[in-house]
Write a protein that holds these residues in place. Sequence first.
Motif, PDB file in Angstrom:
ATOM      1  N   ILE A   1       0.850  -1.202   0.000  1.00 48.72           N
ATOM      2  CA  ILE A   1       0.000   0.000   0.000  1.00 48.72           C
ATOM      3  C   ILE A   1       0.883   1.249   0.000  1.00 48.72           C
ATOM      4  O   ILE A   1       0.648   2.205  -0.752  1.00 48.72           O
ATOM      5  CB  ILE A   1      -0.931   0.004   1.234  1.00 48.72           C
ATOM      6  CG1 ILE A   1      -1.967  -1.130   1.144  1.00 48.72           C
ATOM      7  CG2 ILE A   1      -1.637   1.351   1.373  1.00 48.72           C
ATOM      8  CD1 ILE A   1      -2.989  -0.988   0.047  1.00 48.72           C
ATOM      9  N   CYS A   2       1.921   1.222   0.841  1.00 47.61           N
ATOM     10  CA  CYS A   2       2.840   2.370   0.910  1.00 47.61           C
ATOM     11  C   CYS A   2       3.566   2.587  -0.416  1.00 47.61           C
ATOM     12  O   CYS A   2       3.872   3.722  -0.789  1.00 47.61           O
ATOM     13  CB  CYS A   2       3.871   2.146   2.015  1.00 47.61           C
ATOM     14  SG  CYS A   2       3.191   2.204   3.678  1.00 47.61           S
ATOM     15  N   LEU A   3       3.857   1.504  -1.120  1.00 48.63           N
ATOM     16  CA  LEU A   3       4.657   1.587  -2.341  1.00 48.63           C
ATOM     17  C   LEU A   3       3.834   1.851  -3.599  1.00 48.63           C
ATOM     18  O   LEU A   3       4.388   1.864  -4.704  1.00 48.63           O
ATOM     19  CB  LEU A   3       5.462   0.290  -2.521  1.00 48.63           C
ATOM     20  CG  LEU A   3       6.570   0.030  -1.493  1.00 48.63           C
ATOM     21  CD1 LEU A   3       7.214  -1.322  -1.745  1.00 48.63           C
ATOM     22  CD2 LEU A   3       7.609   1.135  -1.523  1.00 48.63           C
ATOM     23  N   LEU A   4       2.556   2.073  -3.450  1.00 50.52           N
ATOM     24  CA  LEU A   4       1.723   2.350  -4.636  1.00 50.52           C
ATOM     25  C   LEU A   4       2.259   3.507  -5.490  1.00 50.52           C
ATOM     26  O   LEU A   4       2.279   3.412  -6.721  1.00 50.52           O
ATOM     27  CB  LEU A   4       0.281   2.636  -4.199  1.00 50.52           C
ATOM     28  CG  LEU A   4      -0.578   1.411  -3.853  1.00 50.52           C
ATOM     29  CD1 LEU A   4      -1.946   1.840  -3.341  1.00 50.52           C
ATOM     30  CD2 LEU A   4      -0.733   0.491  -5.055  1.00 50.52           C
TER      31      LEU A   4
ATOM     32  N   LEU B   1       3.349   3.390  -9.531  1.00 47.57           N
ATOM     33  CA  LEU B   1       2.864   4.323 -10.551  1.00 47.57           C
ATOM     34  C   LEU B   1       4.031   4.990 -11.278  1.00 47.57           C
ATOM     35  O   LEU B   1       3.993   5.198 -12.491  1.00 47.57           O
ATOM     36  CB  LEU B   1       1.976   5.397  -9.895  1.00 47.57           C
ATOM     37  CG  LEU B   1       0.609   4.913  -9.392  1.00 47.57           C
ATOM     38  CD1 LEU B   1      -0.091   6.031  -8.624  1.00 47.57           C
ATOM     39  CD2 LEU B   1      -0.260   4.464 -10.561  1.00 47.57           C
ATOM     40  N   TRP B   2       5.091   5.317 -10.507  1.00 46.09           N
ATOM     41  CA  TRP B   2       6.256   5.949 -11.117  1.00 46.09           C
ATOM     42  C   TRP B   2       6.945   4.987 -12.084  1.00 46.09           C
ATOM     43  O   TRP B   2       7.397   5.382 -13.157  1.00 46.09           O
ATOM     44  CB  TRP B   2       7.218   6.389 -10.024  1.00 46.09           C
ATOM     45  CG  TRP B   2       8.475   7.009 -10.575  1.00 46.09           C
ATOM     46  CD1 TRP B   2       8.609   8.254 -11.118  1.00 46.09           C
ATOM     47  CD2 TRP B   2       9.761   6.397 -10.655  1.00 46.09           C
ATOM     48  NE1 TRP B   2       9.900   8.466 -11.523  1.00 46.09           N
ATOM     49  CE2 TRP B   2      10.637   7.345 -11.253  1.00 46.09           C
ATOM     50  CE3 TRP B   2      10.268   5.163 -10.268  1.00 46.09           C
ATOM     51  CZ2 TRP B   2      11.978   7.072 -11.478  1.00 46.09           C
ATOM     52  CZ3 TRP B   2      11.603   4.885 -10.488  1.00 46.09           C
ATOM     53  CH2 TRP B   2      12.440   5.829 -11.092  1.00 46.09           C
ATOM     54  N   VAL B   3       7.017   3.689 -11.719  1.00 42.28           N
ATOM     55  CA  VAL B   3       7.603   2.685 -12.615  1.00 42.28           C
ATOM     56  C   VAL B   3       6.806   2.617 -13.916  1.00 42.28           C
ATOM     57  O   VAL B   3       7.368   2.515 -15.016  1.00 42.28           O
ATOM     58  CB  VAL B   3       7.647   1.300 -11.933  1.00 42.28           C
ATOM     59  CG1 VAL B   3       8.035   0.216 -12.940  1.00 42.28           C
ATOM     60  CG2 VAL B   3       8.616   1.314 -10.763  1.00 42.28           C
TER      61      VAL B   3
ATOM     62  N   LEU C   1       4.765   9.260  -2.025  1.00 42.76           N
ATOM     63  CA  LEU C   1       5.246   8.206  -1.140  1.00 42.76           C
ATOM     64  C   LEU C   1       5.226   8.683   0.305  1.00 42.76           C
ATOM     65  O   LEU C   1       4.819   7.954   1.221  1.00 42.76           O
ATOM     66  CB  LEU C   1       6.663   7.800  -1.547  1.00 42.76           C
ATOM     67  CG  LEU C   1       7.308   6.661  -0.748  1.00 42.76           C
ATOM     68  CD1 LEU C   1       6.528   5.366  -0.924  1.00 42.76           C
ATOM     69  CD2 LEU C   1       8.763   6.463  -1.179  1.00 42.76           C
ATOM     70  N   PHE C   2       5.632   9.936   0.516  1.00 44.80           N
ATOM     71  CA  PHE C   2       5.595  10.521   1.857  1.00 44.80           C
ATOM     72  C   PHE C   2       4.160  10.619   2.372  1.00 44.80           C
ATOM     73  O   PHE C   2       3.864  10.246   3.509  1.00 44.80           O
ATOM     74  CB  PHE C   2       6.245  11.911   1.832  1.00 44.80           C
ATOM     75  CG  PHE C   2       6.175  12.622   3.150  1.00 44.80           C
ATOM     76  CD1 PHE C   2       7.107  12.383   4.135  1.00 44.80           C
ATOM     77  CD2 PHE C   2       5.153  13.531   3.409  1.00 44.80           C
ATOM     78  CE1 PHE C   2       7.045  13.035   5.363  1.00 44.80           C
ATOM     79  CE2 PHE C   2       5.066  14.186   4.621  1.00 44.80           C
ATOM     80  CZ  PHE C   2       6.017  13.935   5.612  1.00 44.80           C
ATOM     81  N   VAL C   3       3.265  11.105   1.527  1.00 41.51           N
ATOM     82  CA  VAL C   3       1.859  11.287   1.927  1.00 41.51           C
ATOM     83  C   VAL C   3       1.227   9.949   2.303  1.00 41.51           C
ATOM     84  O   VAL C   3       0.564   9.824   3.344  1.00 41.51           O
ATOM     85  CB  VAL C   3       1.059  11.958   0.787  1.00 41.51           C
ATOM     86  CG1 VAL C   3      -0.442  11.921   1.093  1.00 41.51           C
ATOM     87  CG2 VAL C   3       1.518  13.390   0.588  1.00 41.51           C
ATOM     88  N   VAL C   4       1.456   8.927   1.451  1.00 42.69           N
ATOM     89  CA  VAL C   4       0.811   7.633   1.688  1.00 42.69           C
ATOM     90  C   VAL C   4       1.402   6.925   2.896  1.00 42.69           C
ATOM     91  O   VAL C   4       0.676   6.439   3.782  1.00 42.69           O
ATOM     92  CB  VAL C   4       0.931   6.730   0.437  1.00 42.69           C
ATOM     93  CG1 VAL C   4       0.414   5.318   0.744  1.00 42.69           C
ATOM     94  CG2 VAL C   4       0.156   7.324  -0.721  1.00 42.69           C
TER      95      VAL C   4
END
Length: 496
Positions: free
Chosen positions: A53-56, A60-62, A89-92
């Motif tokens: 979830i954190c890495l979503l 998206l960037w990939v 990434l910080f926000v999530v």
Amino acid sequence: MEKNYSFVDLSMAYFEKKSKIYKEGGYKKAISLKKNKEDYENHLFVFLIDLNICLLPVYLWVLEFLLILTGLIPPRIFDLLFYIMYALLFVVSVILLPLFTTKTKGVTFGGEFLDMRIVNRKNQIVEGLPLLLRQAIGMGIPLMLFGYLFKTAGIVAWWLLNGIVSLVMPNQQTIVDVILGLHLVYEPEVNICFEQAKQEQEICPIDLHIRSNYSDDGYYDVEEIFKQAKELGLETISITDHNCARQNAAALRFASLYGIQYIPGVELDAQYGDLRVRVLGYYIDWEHEIFDALERASLKREKENSLLRVKKFEEYSGVSIDVNSLMETSRFQTITATDITNMVFNNERVRSLSFVKKYIDSTDNINEAMKQFKFHIFGKGGPCYVKGNYPRLEDVIKAIHISGGICVLASWHMDYIDDETIQKIVDKGIDGIECFSPCVQEETISSLLKIAMNNKLLISCGSDYHGPTKQDRHLGQTHCPEKGLQLVRILTNQAN
């Protein structure tokens, strides 16, 4: 006017209800993680879901990077997309995940899948700052900080260190858990569903059929039941636990504290011919040795039935069941049809077997599939059905009378018993009938009232309240009308 609720509204209501149930008594049934393979795997699964979830934003960037490589997005915006990804990434990971966990009072995205909750050392609900810190410091900030300073190696090193600490600690606490005094537990099973609100039923001031956690399927402790009864304005109650009278010691103490009339009670299984019926005992001497003997016999019988149920299922399905593991999590050392059904549907390999898969394929949702599976496999006539051998009706009636009590035929399954048979049961020495109950149809209530009046029997009412384990039953909702209360009060005045 009918109100439409959004997905967010329903989700938050679900987590609020789940937390309320846990806070009001569920924490007493919570199970801490142990140092075994299954719990390690489940803990890892929860962690990986939350991590993903954190890495979503990274995923998206990939995707955006691949679009740049294919020429669909101009390369000059690469740096911009990277900084946007880093901000997201910080926000999530540092804001949204901690806020979500705080809002749900300790349930993470991964924890919801396996019914796990973050709690304090006493297994009780945690709210506010500790949860924010746990998720931010334990998940989000290391992901950002170590990722920035040491790249992927730093992140992996942090998770490996946490993994080693979890392997060593008795309840698999991480580094931050140890600092904050938190850990993960399995929540007790509850079924939470939302239906269109129906016209609210009136609360009856008398409820003489309630189960506490002294019963195998009851949920709330005795004091919590008195708290709820006081809030609802009930004047008289009886806690009639299943084949157990020990709850009456606590109930009699709380009755004076809460100003509620209490009638010592019990509910006993009995056999009449091929029928299993239940008899409610009121005004009993709950300390009489007969009830200790009946409870011990009941526990022995249910354990034997559990082992036979497991044996039948293993022979039918070819699936081995870890009896010791299931027994460990049962306060009453029993393995019910529900326990086996849950085990089957929570195991991906077993769930894919044809004898299970056909229920999944033929129903609209997993809950309905589990319900059908349980009914067809373990219900009467099913391949794994186990018929219990219960005390004779005459012996149960005698036991209640010996203790100075009054025998009342419970409404349980009365919809399926004809009036002639009910009359024969009454003739064995029954003193009253539970005529008013949400567990029977209106036609049955009328029939039971007629039989009670013809035989000059006492009349009772009860909700058969179990707590959240049976959500269709509510404390004080007995389906007893105002006129019926006059009849029920004849029973509640017997002590005077």
